[in-house]
Structure formats: structure tokens, C-alpha cells
Design a protein around this motif. Sequence first.
Motif, PDB file in Angstrom:
ATOM      1  N   HIS A 142       0.882  -1.093  -0.051  1.00  0.00           N
ATOM      2  CA  HIS A 142      -0.100   0.045   0.090  1.00  0.00           C
ATOM      3  C   HIS A 142       0.928   1.306  -0.111  1.00  0.00           C
ATOM      4  CE1 HIS A 142      -3.699   2.388   0.925  1.00  0.00           C
ATOM      5  NE2 HIS A 142      -2.909   2.928   1.618  1.00  0.00           N
ATOM      6  N   ASP A 143       0.690   2.192  -1.019  1.00  0.00           N
ATOM      7  CA  ASP A 143       1.439   3.577  -0.961  1.00  0.00           C
ATOM      8  C   ASP A 143       0.925   4.270   0.327  1.00  0.00           C
ATOM      9  OD1 ASP A 143       2.903   2.691  -3.195  1.00  0.00           O
ATOM     10  OD2 ASP A 143       1.525   3.185  -4.610  1.00  0.00           O
ATOM     11  N   ASN A 144       1.705   4.930   1.077  1.00  0.00           N
ATOM     12  CA  ASN A 144       1.266   5.654   2.112  1.00  0.00           C
ATOM     13  C   ASN A 144       1.646   7.074   1.950  1.00  0.00           C
ATOM     14  OD1 ASN A 144       1.488   2.987   3.989  1.00  0.00           O
ATOM     15  ND2 ASN A 144       0.289   4.557   4.902  1.00  0.00           N
ATOM     16  N   GLY A 145       2.299   7.604   0.658  1.00  0.00           N
ATOM     17  CA  GLY A 145       2.870   8.846   0.517  1.00  0.00           C
ATOM     18  C   GLY A 145       4.166   8.924   0.521  1.00  0.00           C
ATOM     19  N   LYS A 146       4.729  10.071   0.961  1.00  0.00           N
ATOM     20  CA  LYS A 146       6.275  10.468   0.975  1.00  0.00           C
ATOM     21  C   LYS A 146       6.752  10.508   2.255  1.00  0.00           C
ATOM     22  CE  LYS A 146       6.292  11.377  -3.877  1.00  0.00           C
ATOM     23  NZ  LYS A 146       7.281  10.401  -4.403  1.00  0.00           N
ATOM     24  N   THR A 147       8.009  10.787   2.477  1.00  0.00           N
ATOM     25  CA  THR A 147       8.763  11.306   3.649  1.00  0.00           C
ATOM     26  C   THR A 147       9.882  11.906   3.276  1.00  0.00           C
ATOM     27  OG1 THR A 147      10.381   9.304   3.896  1.00  0.00           O
ATOM     28  CG2 THR A 147       8.373   9.040   4.920  1.00  0.00           C
ATOM     29  N   VAL A 148      10.426  12.791   4.043  1.00  0.00           N
ATOM     30  CA  VAL A 148      11.508  13.840   3.795  1.00  0.00           C
ATOM     31  C   VAL A 148      12.697  13.682   4.487  1.00  0.00           C
ATOM     32  CG1 VAL A 148      12.010  16.327   3.691  1.00  0.00           C
ATOM     33  CG2 VAL A 148       9.694  15.730   3.372  1.00  0.00           C
ATOM     34  N   ALA A 149      13.710  13.947   3.929  1.00  0.00           N
ATOM     35  CA  ALA A 149      15.241  13.374   4.330  1.00  0.00           C
ATOM     36  C   ALA A 149      16.135  14.588   4.139  1.00  0.00           C
ATOM     37  CB  ALA A 149      15.899  12.057   4.077  1.00  0.00           C
ATOM     38  N   ILE A 150      17.194  14.938   4.560  1.00  0.00           N
ATOM     39  CA  ILE A 150      18.075  15.585   4.509  1.00  0.00           C
ATOM     40  C   ILE A 150      19.481  14.960   4.107  1.00  0.00           C
ATOM     41  CG2 ILE A 150      19.894  17.364   5.397  1.00  0.00           C
ATOM     42  CD1 ILE A 150      17.552  18.224   7.172  1.00  0.00           C
ATOM     43  N   LEU A 306       9.403  19.881   4.177  1.00  0.00           N
ATOM     44  CA  LEU A 306       9.975  20.119   2.944  1.00  0.00           C
ATOM     45  C   LEU A 306      10.540  21.298   3.022  1.00  0.00           C
ATOM     46  CD1 LEU A 306       6.809  19.271   0.696  1.00  0.00           C
ATOM     47  CD2 LEU A 306       9.066  18.120   0.496  1.00  0.00           C
ATOM     48  N   GLY A 307      10.409  22.293   4.297  1.00  0.00           N
ATOM     49  CA  GLY A 307      11.325  23.598   4.298  1.00  0.00           C
ATOM     50  C   GLY A 307      12.706  23.099   4.452  1.00  0.00           C
ATOM     51  N   PHE A 308      13.102  21.995   4.706  1.00  0.00           N
ATOM     52  CA  PHE A 308      14.548  21.916   4.658  1.00  0.00           C
ATOM     53  C   PHE A 308      15.155  20.991   3.526  1.00  0.00           C
ATOM     54  CE2 PHE A 308      12.881  22.047   9.179  1.00  0.00           C
ATOM     55  CZ  PHE A 308      13.913  22.749   9.835  1.00  0.00           C
ATOM     56  N   SER A 309      14.312  20.390   2.854  1.00  0.00           N
ATOM     57  CA  SER A 309      15.101  19.492   1.702  1.00  0.00           C
ATOM     58  C   SER A 309      13.838  19.361   0.682  1.00  0.00           C
ATOM     59  CB  SER A 309      15.392  18.240   2.317  1.00  0.00           C
ATOM     60  OG  SER A 309      15.919  17.464   1.413  1.00  0.00           O
ATOM     61  N   ASP A 310      14.189  18.947  -0.441  1.00  0.00           N
ATOM     62  CA  ASP A 310      13.633  18.556  -1.636  1.00  0.00           C
ATOM     63  C   ASP A 310      13.656  16.983  -1.670  1.00  0.00           C
ATOM     64  OD1 ASP A 310      16.015  18.424  -2.539  1.00  0.00           O
ATOM     65  OD2 ASP A 310      15.831  19.953  -4.353  1.00  0.00           O
ATOM     66  N   LEU A 311      14.416  16.334  -0.935  1.00  0.00           N
ATOM     67  CA  LEU A 311      14.410  14.884  -1.120  1.00  0.00           C
ATOM     68  C   LEU A 311      13.336  14.294  -0.478  1.00  0.00           C
ATOM     69  CD1 LEU A 311      16.043  12.206  -1.827  1.00  0.00           C
ATOM     70  CD2 LEU A 311      17.526  12.529   0.677  1.00  0.00           C
ATOM     71  N   THR A 312      12.739  13.522  -1.132  1.00  0.00           N
ATOM     72  CA  THR A 312      11.495  12.771  -0.702  1.00  0.00           C
ATOM     73  C   THR A 312      11.632  11.406  -1.029  1.00  0.00           C
ATOM     74  OG1 THR A 312      10.138  13.339  -2.584  1.00  0.00           O
ATOM     75  CG2 THR A 312       9.863  14.569  -0.845  1.00  0.00           C
ATOM     76  N   LEU A 313      11.159  10.488  -0.135  1.00  0.00           N
ATOM     77  CA  LEU A 313      11.142   9.095  -0.342  1.00  0.00           C
ATOM     78  C   LEU A 313       9.869   8.377  -0.231  1.00  0.00           C
ATOM     79  CD1 LEU A 313      13.868   8.383   2.344  1.00  0.00           C
ATOM     80  CD2 LEU A 313      14.114   8.650  -0.021  1.00  0.00           C
ATOM     81  N   ASP A 314       9.453   7.359  -1.255  1.00  0.00           N
ATOM     82  CA  ASP A 314       8.252   6.875  -1.077  1.00  0.00           C
ATOM     83  C   ASP A 314       8.144   6.105   0.178  1.00  0.00           C
ATOM     84  OD1 ASP A 314       7.261   7.718  -3.430  1.00  0.00           O
ATOM     85  OD2 ASP A 314       8.455   6.096  -4.711  1.00  0.00           O
ATOM     86  N   TYR A 315       6.790   5.952   0.848  1.00  0.00           N
ATOM     87  CA  TYR A 315       6.743   5.467   1.893  1.00  0.00           C
ATOM     88  C   TYR A 315       5.595   4.251   1.729  1.00  0.00           C
ATOM     89  CZ  TYR A 315       4.847   4.188   6.307  1.00  0.00           C
ATOM     90  OH  TYR A 315       4.067   3.550   7.415  1.00  0.00           O
ATOM     91  N   LYS A 316       5.972   3.097   1.999  1.00  0.00           N
ATOM     92  CA  LYS A 316       4.689   2.045   1.869  1.00  0.00           C
ATOM     93  C   LYS A 316       4.299   1.295   3.159  1.00  0.00           C
ATOM     94  CE  LYS A 316       6.254   1.177  -2.755  1.00  0.00           C
ATOM     95  NZ  LYS A 316       5.340   1.717  -3.700  1.00  0.00           N
TER      96      LYS A 316
END
Length: 353
Positions: A142-150, A306-316
Motif C-alpha cells: 500500500h502506498d502511504n505517500g512520502k517522507t522527507v530526508a536531508i 519540506l522547508g529543509f529539503s527537496d529529497l522525498t522518499l516513497d513510503y509504503k
Amino acid sequence: MSIIEDNASATVRTLTIDQKSDWVDLVNRAVETDFYHSWHYHALAKTGTPLLFVHQERDDFIALPLLKREISKTSYFDLHSVYGYSGPISNFTFANIPSKLRARFKNSFLNFLEAENIVSVFSKMHPFFEQEIVLEQFDGLHDNGKTVAIDLRNPIEIQRKKYRQTTLDSVKKCRKMGFQIKDCSAQEQIAAFTLLYQQNMHRINASEFYLFTEEYFTKLLNTDEYLAKLILVYDGDKIICGSIIMCNNGIIQGHLIATNSQYLRYSPAKFLVDEVSLLGRTIGMSYYHLGGGLGFKENSLFEWKLGFSDLTLDYKSWRYIANPIAYNDLVLQTGNSIDDKVDFFPLYRMSNQ
């Protein structure tokens, strides 16, 4: 790594929390893992009985940590993962797990589910690892959206260029106001963070599950299975913000964070994130994972990150129905609809009040 033959004999076992050394050994041998898989973190779990299902062929293995729960007034059980990002682990990188090992793991796990009277399995997967390679042979991804990482491998100057202007302004303002961070371990500091955290949870009307105690935080921070730190922001001698971070396998997890409500307008949490990113570089971390939005939706919390980084990861997540007949019956008994499109699993544990 050994070569798996067609006739490889498998050892299938289920470790309990009493088998610490075996659990720790498997996690240490896993290539892609995080603190969420550790024996210590599972030993602190209160929402089920921890277990580590292991399918092993000589030195090669796939294992899956879970919590087992009784289903009230039935002979059935279900499985779910700890708070955070867990999912399966292996001595291979997920991309290199042999297909025959994956197939035999599936058969072993299905046999385990049937033998243990398991109705459903819910596991939150780790955004940094390709765990879907193991679980896609089952239903229920199941796709749960995205998370953010620096990305801490970038120079700090490059990192800060990715900050939203309001984020950068807040960091600079906090620094100008003389706020300081401290890496803390004293019991009185853990107690102070506990109070701050609980006040935050009450302010946002969080469920009882999130009201962690001083005892819990003390145990969480004291282990040699992963590096855990309590980072506090001070205004003079006053604690105004804090976070418990976990450092493991090159990844910092921003596990828990809290801010004094009187200082919210200064956004000291943004200052803390910036400072932790500096600390992470000094201890050899590659990423600082900020996580997703509330309920993993792309809401205001997600936008803040997202104010810190444009790196997003798919979360399932993995939402597997092992016994469809029992599952449907249990859902109907709660008064919920099996066709309900609400983002909740398993449906029979959702209150319809």
C-alpha cells in the motif's frame, strides 16, 4: 554470502524477546537495517508480544520483526509492526536477494500464519530500503505517500541553499537570539524532556499511545544496539525544545520532538534540525530522516519538513489479509463495512463510534 542451492534445507524459527542474543545477532548480520528492528526497541513495545520470524538457509536469511496481538473474544491473532519503520531484513541487500530464497520465505511465512491462526499482518516499511522486493510476492502493498530526508553528504552550504526562506530565517533568528543545543544524558534532563513532550501531546490531543513516560525515554536512550541521543535546545538555562534522535546504519531518525509552547513563534525546532544535521556529519551519518506528515498525509507537518529539503522518499506499508473469511466476519461484527475506503488497517480494529 553463501550460494543457495535448489535443495537448500531451511531452518524456520520464531524468536521471542527472551532470545536476545539470537535476535541481536541476526540484526547485526543484516545489511539494510535500522534501530526499529533492534531487540531493545521491541523489548520496549507495549502493544503486542514481540517476535522475529526467521527463514534461514545456511548463512542466508530473511527475517521479519512483528508484534502479535490477540483479537478479543476469538481464537484469532493478528500481527503489526512497532511504531516507526521496520519491515523485513536480510543478510543480502534487498535488490540482491535470490528469487528462490524469497519464494521459500513466502511459503514458510504463510505456513506460520496458518499455524498461528493469524488473520492479518500490518507492517510499516522503511523508506530507505527496497523491502517491497520481498513483500511484493504477497498481496497488500500500500502506498502511504512520502517522507522527507536531508542528504548529509552535501556540504552544509548546499544543504542550506535548499531551505525555504522562512526556514532559513527562523534558523538564523534562533542563532542570533543565542539559543544553544546540548547533547544530554542526565536523568533530570530526560525528566525535563518527558514533561515537555507530554505537554505537547496533551496540547494536540494525542492518543494515550503517544504519552511516553520518563521510564520509557530512559530505557530508549540507554542501549548499545544503536546510538541514541537526547538533544535539547536551551534559552539560557531554560529548555525550550528537544528531540530524541537515533543514529544507525548511516541514518539519523528524528524519532520524537517537542517544543515549549511559549517559544513556538521562534521555531526553535527548525534551529534544532539544522544543528542536528551538523552533529550528524561529525559522527559519520549520511542522511537525516525527518519523516512524513501526520498520518503520512501531505499536510502542514509535511510542508514544514519540506522547508529543509527537496529529497522525498516513497513510503509504503504492507497490509496483508491472511484469512479473508475470518477478516470479513470480524469487520462485519464491528459494524464497519468491508468496502470502507478509509485509510485504516485492519478494519476490524477501527472504532465506528
